[in-house]
Design a protein around this motif. Structure first.
Motif, PDB file in Angstrom:
ATOM      1  N   CYS A   1      31.985  19.085  58.026  1.00 27.60           N
ATOM      2  CA  CYS A   1      31.072  18.075  57.467  1.00 27.60           C
ATOM      3  C   CYS A   1      31.744  16.711  57.576  1.00 27.60           C
ATOM      4  O   CYS A   1      32.677  16.416  56.827  1.00 27.60           O
ATOM      5  CB  CYS A   1      30.753  18.372  56.004  1.00 27.60           C
ATOM      6  N   GLU A   2      31.257  15.888  58.471  1.00 26.26           N
ATOM      7  CA  GLU A   2      31.887  14.597  58.696  1.00 26.26           C
ATOM      8  C   GLU A   2      31.754  13.656  57.506  1.00 26.26           C
ATOM      9  O   GLU A   2      32.523  12.706  57.375  1.00 26.26           O
ATOM     10  CB  GLU A   2      31.278  13.932  59.936  1.00 26.26           C
ATOM     11  N   ASP A   3      30.782  13.909  56.628  1.00 19.70           N
ATOM     12  CA  ASP A   3      30.569  13.003  55.502  1.00 19.70           C
ATOM     13  C   ASP A   3      31.523  13.262  54.338  1.00 19.70           C
ATOM     14  O   ASP A   3      31.515  12.523  53.352  1.00 19.70           O
ATOM     15  CB  ASP A   3      29.125  13.113  55.004  1.00 19.70           C
ATOM     16  N   VAL A   4      32.356  14.300  54.410  1.00 23.96           N
ATOM     17  CA  VAL A   4      33.287  14.605  53.317  1.00 23.96           C
ATOM     18  C   VAL A   4      34.354  13.512  53.242  1.00 23.96           C
ATOM     19  O   VAL A   4      35.060  13.248  54.217  1.00 23.96           O
ATOM     20  CB  VAL A   4      33.940  15.990  53.513  1.00 23.96           C
ATOM     21  N   GLN A   5      34.452  12.865  52.102  1.00 27.39           N
ATOM     22  CA  GLN A   5      35.413  11.787  51.895  1.00 27.39           C
ATOM     23  C   GLN A   5      36.581  12.200  51.004  1.00 27.39           C
ATOM     24  O   GLN A   5      37.683  11.681  51.127  1.00 27.39           O
ATOM     25  CB  GLN A   5      34.706  10.578  51.262  1.00 27.39           C
ATOM     26  N   GLN A   6      36.359  13.121  50.098  1.00 31.70           N
ATOM     27  CA  GLN A   6      37.428  13.567  49.207  1.00 31.70           C
ATOM     28  C   GLN A   6      37.128  14.964  48.676  1.00 31.70           C
ATOM     29  O   GLN A   6      35.994  15.432  48.734  1.00 31.70           O
ATOM     30  CB  GLN A   6      37.612  12.587  48.040  1.00 31.70           C
ATOM     31  N   ILE A   7      38.187  15.591  48.185  1.00 29.93           N
ATOM     32  CA  ILE A   7      38.074  16.937  47.611  1.00 29.93           C
ATOM     33  C   ILE A   7      38.644  16.892  46.202  1.00 29.93           C
ATOM     34  O   ILE A   7      39.735  16.366  45.986  1.00 29.93           O
ATOM     35  CB  ILE A   7      38.831  17.977  48.450  1.00 29.93           C
ATOM     36  N   GLU A   8      37.894  17.422  45.261  1.00 26.92           N
ATOM     37  CA  GLU A   8      38.349  17.487  43.879  1.00 26.92           C
ATOM     38  C   GLU A   8      38.676  18.929  43.520  1.00 26.92           C
ATOM     39  O   GLU A   8      37.879  19.832  43.749  1.00 26.92           O
ATOM     40  CB  GLU A   8      37.288  16.940  42.930  1.00 26.92           C
ATOM     41  N   LEU A   9      39.870  19.113  42.957  1.00 27.81           N
ATOM     42  CA  LEU A   9      40.293  20.432  42.488  1.00 27.81           C
ATOM     43  C   LEU A   9      40.305  20.444  40.967  1.00 27.81           C
ATOM     44  O   LEU A   9      40.879  19.543  40.348  1.00 27.81           O
ATOM     45  CB  LEU A   9      41.705  20.756  43.003  1.00 27.81           C
ATOM     46  N   THR A  10      39.718  21.450  40.378  1.00 27.81           N
ATOM     47  CA  THR A  10      39.770  21.626  38.924  1.00 27.81           C
ATOM     48  C   THR A  10      40.186  23.048  38.614  1.00 27.81           C
ATOM     49  O   THR A  10      40.053  23.949  39.447  1.00 27.81           O
ATOM     50  CB  THR A  10      38.400  21.343  38.279  1.00 27.81           C
ATOM     51  N   VAL A  11      40.689  23.222  37.416  1.00 20.76           N
ATOM     52  CA  VAL A  11      41.083  24.554  36.947  1.00 20.76           C
ATOM     53  C   VAL A  11      39.937  25.145  36.151  1.00 20.76           C
ATOM     54  O   VAL A  11      39.445  24.522  35.201  1.00 20.76           O
ATOM     55  CB  VAL A  11      42.361  24.476  36.080  1.00 20.76           C
ATOM     56  N   ARG A  12      39.479  26.308  36.522  1.00 19.91           N
ATOM     57  CA  ARG A  12      38.361  26.938  35.822  1.00 19.91           C
ATOM     58  C   ARG A  12      38.728  27.194  34.366  1.00 19.91           C
ATOM     59  O   ARG A  12      39.770  27.784  34.063  1.00 19.91           O
ATOM     60  CB  ARG A  12      37.987  28.253  36.499  1.00 19.91           C
ATOM     61  N   GLY A  13      37.914  26.719  33.479  1.00 20.00           N
ATOM     62  CA  GLY A  13      38.170  26.932  32.058  1.00 20.00           C
ATOM     63  C   GLY A  13      39.007  25.841  31.437  1.00 20.00           C
ATOM     64  O   GLY A  13      39.192  25.811  30.223  1.00 20.00           O
ATOM     65  N   ALA A  14      39.564  24.909  32.263  1.00 22.03           N
ATOM     66  CA  ALA A  14      40.363  23.833  31.699  1.00 22.03           C
ATOM     67  C   ALA A  14      39.447  22.871  30.946  1.00 22.03           C
ATOM     68  O   ALA A  14      38.372  22.517  31.394  1.00 22.03           O
ATOM     69  CB  ALA A  14      41.107  23.080  32.811  1.00 22.03           C
ATOM     70  N   ILE A  15      39.870  22.425  29.789  1.00 23.89           N
ATOM     71  CA  ILE A  15      39.062  21.563  28.934  1.00 23.89           C
ATOM     72  C   ILE A  15      39.438  20.115  29.163  1.00 23.89           C
ATOM     73  O   ILE A  15      40.587  19.723  29.007  1.00 23.89           O
ATOM     74  CB  ILE A  15      39.262  21.932  27.455  1.00 23.89           C
ATOM     75  N   ARG A  16      38.450  19.319  29.562  1.00 25.02           N
ATOM     76  CA  ARG A  16      38.630  17.882  29.726  1.00 25.02           C
ATOM     77  C   ARG A  16      39.817  17.569  30.632  1.00 25.02           C
ATOM     78  O   ARG A  16      40.622  16.692  30.355  1.00 25.02           O
ATOM     79  CB  ARG A  16      38.850  17.202  28.372  1.00 25.02           C
ATOM     80  N   GLN A  17      39.982  18.347  31.680  1.00 24.52           N
ATOM     81  CA  GLN A  17      41.108  18.110  32.600  1.00 24.52           C
ATOM     82  C   GLN A  17      40.678  17.173  33.716  1.00 24.52           C
ATOM     83  O   GLN A  17      39.677  17.383  34.360  1.00 24.52           O
ATOM     84  CB  GLN A  17      41.587  19.437  33.203  1.00 24.52           C
ATOM     85  N   ARG A  18      41.450  16.123  33.932  1.00 19.02           N
ATOM     86  CA  ARG A  18      41.140  15.182  35.000  1.00 19.02           C
ATOM     87  C   ARG A  18      41.296  15.864  36.349  1.00 19.02           C
ATOM     88  O   ARG A  18      42.315  16.484  36.621  1.00 19.02           O
ATOM     89  CB  ARG A  18      42.097  13.987  34.940  1.00 19.02           C
ATOM     90  N   PRO A  19      40.311  15.786  37.228  1.00 22.82           N
ATOM     91  CA  PRO A  19      40.406  16.472  38.517  1.00 22.82           C
ATOM     92  C   PRO A  19      41.451  15.838  39.418  1.00 22.82           C
ATOM     93  O   PRO A  19      41.731  14.654  39.332  1.00 22.82           O
ATOM     94  CB  PRO A  19      38.999  16.307  39.117  1.00 22.82           C
ATOM     95  N   THR A  20      42.015  16.681  40.287  1.00 21.86           N
ATOM     96  CA  THR A  20      42.931  16.199  41.308  1.00 21.86           C
ATOM     97  C   THR A  20      42.128  15.853  42.547  1.00 21.86           C
ATOM     98  O   THR A  20      41.362  16.680  43.040  1.00 21.86           O
ATOM     99  CB  THR A  20      43.950  17.297  41.657  1.00 21.86           C
TER     100      THR A  20
END
Length: 482
Positions: A73-92
């Motif tokens: 997908c050429e339109d992908v500009q960034q990827i966000e990783l989150t931890v499942r179940g993490a509370i109010r965790q800022r994405p990477t």
């Protein structure tokens, strides 16, 4: 087809490509439990079960993951990783090359045997903000106590390491610091990482941090540049068990001072410190004397060179694992005996030799025989490095040969029965070790480098005319090099 279905199709193709590029083992370890949550507005939202997995993917596969997604997908500009179940965790945020940088996310790369792999959990047990700020060095899951081969050369080091790893949180440190030293490839790093794994598994609430000296320097310098040095220091001194590997590479006055302050703070606070190096504390001439003194004040355990029995045990351990993985594989005992006899330097060379035999067998189908050993290891044997000779070994050999004590060699006594052996020992130290004249002088009772130079020249002159002395010194030289 809905946008959600399209995203799932793209994710399936991304995973297939990752599996082909990385191999099944690597893919299963790091990407099998990654889920696609959403793809919208040029951002791919992925989730992982643990904070460690998020940190590892960010550190090791960020560019690869971005590249594969953008190939789909050429339109992908960034990827966000989150931890499942993490509370109010800022994405990477994993950004494409050249995109504006997001706020850096604290990383924790110290894996633990207490990782919770199921959905709904948050990171591995015992992770704190302090550890996130520090960012430990990665651990190898293979380097555990179970895979460590015990023998006469490492019994004390192994026993001390096991006791440190099994200590409960808050218990008084028995050996502090524990200092392990050995030549290359004899198991120092294996023991340090085994301590980290075991301590995490046994006492998940214990704050454990494994760092190489290089990583420690990098984190300290980065903290200075980011104006977060105070937070870095506070976080480091909040650790319950600190493991520092390859201390001989610790350089820089300010970095050594910070390490000294950290060492004192942790030990005075009854926190455990374990250090590994390629030489004993007294030989770390580049380190501040206060650091060497503090390191020598704990338990100093040497891992000696591998004897033939230990080499055979290591090879047998590897052979059993290989035969369990490859049914029908046959590694005859005479082959193991032969490899243990001819590869005598260290454990890494043993691993290299064994891997070569396995490669020849798996790639050509040829049986593992003595002839294969000679063919496959010809290059390894020809380029085998000589044994590293230590000044302590020279002093011990010379003392025994001339029937004088090592204390006499280091003393200020100037009787002939002491002076000549001392001069011979200094001469051998000069020609057999990379140590400088001032370093050799310090190792012989704090003598000046001119004294060492005089001894070297004296022995050089004598062996030109005294054939018996020449043969005697050559015999001592061969003994030291064996």
């Amino acid at each position: 087809m809905t946008l959600e279905q399209t995203g799932e199709d793209h994710w399936k193709r991304v995973k297939q490509k990752l599996r082909r590029e990385l191999g099944e083992d690597v893919f299963s370890s790091w990407f099998a439990s990654v889920d696609l949550e959403e793809r919208s507005n040029g951002t791919v939202h992925l989730s992982v079960p643990t904070r460690f997995l998020k940190s590892w993917i960010q550190s090791h596969y960020r560019e690869r993951l971005m590249s594969v997604w953008q190939g789909e997908c050429e339109d992908v500009q960034q990827i966000e990783l989150t931890v499942r179940g993490a509370i109010r965790q800022r994405p990477t945020r994993l950004q494409r090359p050249g995109a504006p940088k997001s706020i850096p996310v604290r990383q924790a790369q110290v894996p633990t045997a207490g990782v919770e792999a199921s959905a709904g959990t948050t990171s591995f047990k015992g992770t704190t903000e302090s550890e996130d700020l520090l960012g430990g060095s990665p651990l190898d899951a293979r380097l555990t106590f179970d895979s460590f081969v015990i023998g006469g050369c490492n019994t004390l080091a192994h026993a001390a390491a096991k006791q440190v790893a099994e200590a409960p949180k808050g218990a008084p440190a028995t050996f502090n610091p524990l200092y392990l030293h050995a030549s290359v490839g004899l198991g120092k790093t294996h023991l340090l990482q085994a301590i980290a794994w075991h301590a995490r598994e046994r006492t998940p609430e214990r704050r454990v941090l494994y760092l190489t000296a290089e990583r420690f320097m990098y984190r300290f310098v980065a903290a200075l540049k980011n104006q977060s040095a105070i937070a870095f220091k506070d976080a480091l001194r909040d650790i319950d068990l600190l493991l520092i590997d390859d201390l001989q590479f610790l350089q820089g006055k300010s970095i050594q001072q910070e390490f000294c302050h950290t060492l004192n703070s942790l030990i005075d606070g009854a926190r455990q410190v374990v250090v590994a190096s390629d030489r004993p504390p007294v030989e770390l001439e580049s380190l501040d004397e206060r650091v060497r003194s503090r390191l020598a004040g704990g338990l100093v355990a040497e891992i000696a060179d591998l004897d033939s029995e230990m080499r055979r045990a290591i090879l047998l351990n590897r052979a059993r694992a290989a035969m369990g993985k490859h049914p029908g594989l046959d590694i005859p005992d005479p082959v193991l005996d032969h490899v243990a006899r001819i590869v005598s330097s260290n454990g890494r060379d043993l691993d290299g030799a064994f891997n070569r035999l396995m490669a020849h067998n798996q790639l050509t189908g040829a049986p593992i025989t003595l002839d294969m050993v000679d063919t496959a290891l010809r290059d390894l044997l020809r380029n085998k490095e000589p044994k590293r000779v230590r000044i302590e070994d020279i002093q011990r050999i010379v003392s025994k040969h001339f029937n004088v004590s090592r204390a006499d060699l280091l003393s200020s006594r100037r009787t002939r029965v002491i002076v000549r052996p001392r001069q011979i020992a200094m001469y051998l130290a000069k020609i057999l070790t990379p140590r400088s004249l001032p370093e050799i002088g310090r190792r012989f009772g704090g003598r000046d480098h001119t004294t060492v130079l005089h001894a070297v020249r004296k022995i050089e002159d004598l062996i030109k005319t005294d054939q018996a002395l020449h043969q005697e010194i050559e015999s001592l030289r061969r003994e030291a090099e064996e």
